[in-house]
Write a protein that holds these residues in place. Structure first.
Motif, PDB file in Angstrom:
ATOM      1  N   ILE A 161      24.799 -22.055  54.179  1.00  0.00           N
ATOM      2  CA  ILE A 161      24.273 -23.311  53.625  1.00  0.00           C
ATOM      3  C   ILE A 161      25.434 -24.238  53.239  1.00  0.00           C
ATOM      4  O   ILE A 161      25.362 -25.455  53.443  1.00  0.00           O
ATOM      5  CB  ILE A 161      23.313 -23.029  52.444  1.00  0.00           C
ATOM      6  CG1 ILE A 161      21.998 -22.484  53.016  1.00  0.00           C
ATOM      7  CG2 ILE A 161      23.071 -24.272  51.581  1.00  0.00           C
ATOM      8  CD1 ILE A 161      20.969 -22.067  52.020  1.00  0.00           C
ATOM      9  N   ALA A 162      26.506 -23.651  52.730  1.00  0.00           N
ATOM     10  CA  ALA A 162      27.673 -24.466  52.356  1.00  0.00           C
ATOM     11  C   ALA A 162      28.309 -25.148  53.565  1.00  0.00           C
ATOM     12  O   ALA A 162      28.929 -26.200  53.437  1.00  0.00           O
ATOM     13  CB  ALA A 162      28.706 -23.595  51.631  1.00  0.00           C
ATOM     14  N   GLN A 163      28.148 -24.550  54.752  1.00  0.00           N
ATOM     15  CA  GLN A 163      28.732 -25.110  55.983  1.00  0.00           C
ATOM     16  C   GLN A 163      27.844 -26.139  56.663  1.00  0.00           C
ATOM     17  O   GLN A 163      28.268 -26.791  57.607  1.00  0.00           O
ATOM     18  CB  GLN A 163      28.832 -24.005  57.029  1.00  0.00           C
ATOM     19  CG  GLN A 163      30.007 -23.104  56.986  1.00  0.00           C
ATOM     20  CD  GLN A 163      29.776 -22.045  58.078  1.00  0.00           C
ATOM     21  OE1 GLN A 163      29.323 -22.341  59.180  1.00  0.00           O
ATOM     22  NE2 GLN A 163      30.080 -20.814  57.743  1.00  0.00           N
ATOM     23  N   ALA A 164      26.573 -26.209  56.263  1.00  0.00           N
ATOM     24  CA  ALA A 164      25.605 -27.024  56.998  1.00  0.00           C
ATOM     25  C   ALA A 164      25.828 -28.510  56.758  1.00  0.00           C
ATOM     26  O   ALA A 164      26.205 -28.916  55.653  1.00  0.00           O
ATOM     27  CB  ALA A 164      24.189 -26.650  56.563  1.00  0.00           C
ATOM     28  N   ASP A 165      25.599 -29.330  57.801  1.00  0.00           N
ATOM     29  CA  ASP A 165      25.590 -30.772  57.551  1.00  0.00           C
ATOM     30  C   ASP A 165      24.170 -31.259  57.274  1.00  0.00           C
ATOM     31  O   ASP A 165      23.965 -32.290  56.638  1.00  0.00           O
ATOM     32  CB  ASP A 165      26.287 -31.566  58.670  1.00  0.00           C
ATOM     33  CG  ASP A 165      25.691 -31.327  60.047  1.00  0.00           C
ATOM     34  OD1 ASP A 165      24.598 -30.747  60.139  1.00  0.00           O
ATOM     35  OD2 ASP A 165      26.324 -31.729  61.033  1.00  0.00           O
ATOM     36  N   THR A 166      23.175 -30.490  57.757  1.00  0.00           N
ATOM     37  CA  THR A 166      21.776 -30.800  57.431  1.00  0.00           C
ATOM     38  C   THR A 166      21.088 -29.526  56.954  1.00  0.00           C
ATOM     39  O   THR A 166      21.214 -28.473  57.586  1.00  0.00           O
ATOM     40  CB  THR A 166      21.031 -31.335  58.673  1.00  0.00           C
ATOM     41  OG1 THR A 166      21.601 -32.589  59.052  1.00  0.00           O
ATOM     42  CG2 THR A 166      19.555 -31.544  58.390  1.00  0.00           C
ATOM     43  N   LEU A 167      20.381 -29.636  55.834  1.00  0.00           N
ATOM     44  CA  LEU A 167      19.583 -28.512  55.343  1.00  0.00           C
ATOM     45  C   LEU A 167      18.125 -28.952  55.350  1.00  0.00           C
ATOM     46  O   LEU A 167      17.769 -29.966  54.738  1.00  0.00           O
ATOM     47  CB  LEU A 167      20.015 -28.126  53.922  1.00  0.00           C
ATOM     48  CG  LEU A 167      19.240 -26.977  53.266  1.00  0.00           C
ATOM     49  CD1 LEU A 167      19.429 -25.659  54.038  1.00  0.00           C
ATOM     50  CD2 LEU A 167      19.675 -26.775  51.810  1.00  0.00           C
ATOM     51  N   ILE A 168      17.298 -28.199  56.093  1.00  0.00           N
ATOM     52  CA  ILE A 168      15.854 -28.458  56.075  1.00  0.00           C
ATOM     53  C   ILE A 168      15.216 -27.382  55.202  1.00  0.00           C
ATOM     54  O   ILE A 168      15.388 -26.185  55.459  1.00  0.00           O
ATOM     55  CB  ILE A 168      15.236 -28.390  57.488  1.00  0.00           C
ATOM     56  CG1 ILE A 168      15.989 -29.298  58.465  1.00  0.00           C
ATOM     57  CG2 ILE A 168      13.756 -28.763  57.435  1.00  0.00           C
ATOM     58  CD1 ILE A 168      15.478 -29.187  59.913  1.00  0.00           C
ATOM     59  N   VAL A 169      14.526 -27.810  54.160  1.00  0.00           N
ATOM     60  CA  VAL A 169      13.864 -26.873  53.255  1.00  0.00           C
ATOM     61  C   VAL A 169      12.362 -27.043  53.462  1.00  0.00           C
ATOM     62  O   VAL A 169      11.853 -28.164  53.394  1.00  0.00           O
ATOM     63  CB  VAL A 169      14.240 -27.192  51.793  1.00  0.00           C
ATOM     64  CG1 VAL A 169      13.526 -26.248  50.833  1.00  0.00           C
ATOM     65  CG2 VAL A 169      15.754 -27.105  51.597  1.00  0.00           C
ATOM     66  N   GLY A 170      11.652 -25.944  53.750  1.00  0.00           N
ATOM     67  CA  GLY A 170      10.236 -26.115  54.051  1.00  0.00           C
ATOM     68  C   GLY A 170       9.353 -24.970  53.602  1.00  0.00           C
ATOM     69  O   GLY A 170       9.758 -23.812  53.612  1.00  0.00           O
ATOM     70  N   GLY A 171       8.122 -25.319  53.176  1.00  0.00           N
ATOM     71  CA  GLY A 171       7.122 -24.304  52.856  1.00  0.00           C
ATOM     72  C   GLY A 171       7.495 -23.429  51.683  1.00  0.00           C
ATOM     73  O   GLY A 171       7.183 -22.245  51.657  1.00  0.00           O
ATOM     74  N   THR A 172       8.174 -24.023  50.730  1.00  0.00           N
ATOM     75  CA  THR A 172       8.513 -23.247  49.528  1.00  0.00           C
ATOM     76  C   THR A 172       8.318 -24.109  48.289  1.00  0.00           C
ATOM     77  O   THR A 172       8.664 -25.291  48.284  1.00  0.00           O
ATOM     78  CB  THR A 172       9.957 -22.684  49.580  1.00  0.00           C
ATOM     79  OG1 THR A 172      10.277 -22.103  48.299  1.00  0.00           O
ATOM     80  CG2 THR A 172      11.002 -23.742  49.921  1.00  0.00           C
ATOM     81  N   SER A 173       7.752 -23.500  47.249  1.00  0.00           N
ATOM     82  CA  SER A 173       7.533 -24.225  45.996  1.00  0.00           C
ATOM     83  C   SER A 173       8.831 -24.340  45.204  1.00  0.00           C
ATOM     84  O   SER A 173       8.876 -25.033  44.193  1.00  0.00           O
ATOM     85  CB  SER A 173       6.479 -23.497  45.153  1.00  0.00           C
ATOM     86  OG  SER A 173       6.939 -22.197  44.831  1.00  0.00           O
ATOM     87  N   LEU A 174       9.872 -23.651  45.659  1.00  0.00           N
ATOM     88  CA  LEU A 174      11.176 -23.625  44.971  1.00  0.00           C
ATOM     89  C   LEU A 174      11.029 -23.163  43.526  1.00  0.00           C
ATOM     90  O   LEU A 174      11.695 -23.649  42.618  1.00  0.00           O
ATOM     91  CB  LEU A 174      11.856 -25.001  45.057  1.00  0.00           C
ATOM     92  CG  LEU A 174      12.225 -25.426  46.487  1.00  0.00           C
ATOM     93  CD1 LEU A 174      12.725 -26.880  46.519  1.00  0.00           C
ATOM     94  CD2 LEU A 174      13.299 -24.511  47.088  1.00  0.00           C
ATOM     95  N   ALA A 175      10.117 -22.199  43.337  1.00  0.00           N
ATOM     96  CA  ALA A 175       9.872 -21.683  41.992  1.00  0.00           C
ATOM     97  C   ALA A 175      10.501 -20.315  41.778  1.00  0.00           C
ATOM     98  O   ALA A 175      10.585 -19.832  40.657  1.00  0.00           O
ATOM     99  CB  ALA A 175       8.360 -21.600  41.743  1.00  0.00           C
TER     100      ALA A 175
END
Ligand code: NAD
Ligand code: ZN
Length: 242
Positions: free
Chosen positions: A179-193
């Motif tokens: 994740i630290a290397q990514a230029d784009t992060l797609i976050v999906g389908g998670t409540s982030l809880a």
């Protein structure tokens, strides 16, 4: 596909996807926190799901643990949906470097994804708590009640992270690194809880953070682009990218 998302992906070189249970609801696997999620269903046992899926409950009530686990968390016949397939395609084009998932269902691999970091383990892998002998999911499903080891009669448990258990440090550090290397992060389908998994967003240092979720999430305000839509509809479009 979504024009703004296409623009972001066209300029991206290292995309990472970070997902949760909402990625698999379109495959017929309920998530935890939606209206139809497991937290709002009767568990069939007289305990809340987060208690059943804890280490202490597993150790003290193995029969009830496996009764719940086999009927509610294992979905042997589930198939990948357009979201899983779109991500596998994006990896095949060389743009997507990893899928980091909180899911335990193995559907990303079934769709063809290769670099999948499973933060919470997988129902597909199982082991004897006494002698470490490995077993496939079919062994758990075929067992009546508590699955026991053919060699030593120990309990055979899924290689999934229960509440009160720590994440695998090597999977965690690979997830942080990628994740630290990514230029784009797609976050999906998670409540982030669920922490520490949700804390992975803090390691992203790239330029585009894309959020795809049916409901608002705590990270929408820091996203470059937040899409409130079914994830299969959005990521299914990735198949068009060359
Ligand atoms: P969650 O249930 O907390 O949140 C899921 C989110 O996805 C919700 O905000 C919901 O609005 C959204 N969502 C549901 N269907 C969607 C769709 N089709 N398109 C877009 N968004 C959709 O899930 P979580 O954040 O992953 O945390 C739950 C924990 O439970 C995880 O740790 C995971 O290990 C475990 N879990 C895994 C599975 C699985 O392996 N498939 C299923 C249930 C729970
Ligand atoms: Zn054994």
């Amino acid at each position: 596909m979504d024009d703004a998302l296409r623009e972001i992906l066209v300029r991206s070189r290292r995309v990472v996807f970070f997902g949760g249970a909402g990625v698999s609801t379109e495959s017929g696997i309920p998530d935890f926190r939606s209206a139809e999620g497991l937290y709002r269903q009767e568990s069939g046992v007289n305990y809340p799901p987060e208690e059943v899926m804890s280490r202490s409950f597993f150790l003290t009530h193995p029969e009830e643990f496996f009764a719940y686990y086999k009927t509610r968390l294992v979905h042997h016949d589930a198939q990948p949906n357009p979201a899983h397939r779109g991500l596998a395609h994006l990896e095949s084009t060389g743009k997507l470097i990893a899928v980091v998932t909180q899911n335990i269902d193995g559907l990303h691999q079934k769709a063809g994804s290769k670099n999948v970091l499973e933060l919470h383990g997988s129902v597909q892998r199982n082991y004897c708590v006494d002698c470490d002998k490995r077993y496939p999911l079919s062994f758990i499903i075929a067992s009546a009640g508590v699955p026991t080891c053919e060699s030593c009669s120990g309990i055979v448990r899924p290689d999934v992270v229960l509440y009160e258990e720590a994440l695998d440090p090597s999977v965690w550090s690979r997830a942080v690194g990628t994740i630290a290397q990514a230029d784009t992060l797609i976050v999906g389908g998670t409540s982030l809880a669920v922490y520490p998994a949700a804390g992975l967003l803090d390691f992203f240092a790239g330029s585009d953070l894309v959020l795809i979720n049916k409901e608002p999430t705590p990270a929408d305000r820091i996203a470059t682009y937040a899409i409130q839509a079914p994830i299969g509809e959005v990521l299914g479009g990735l198949g068009e990218l060359a």
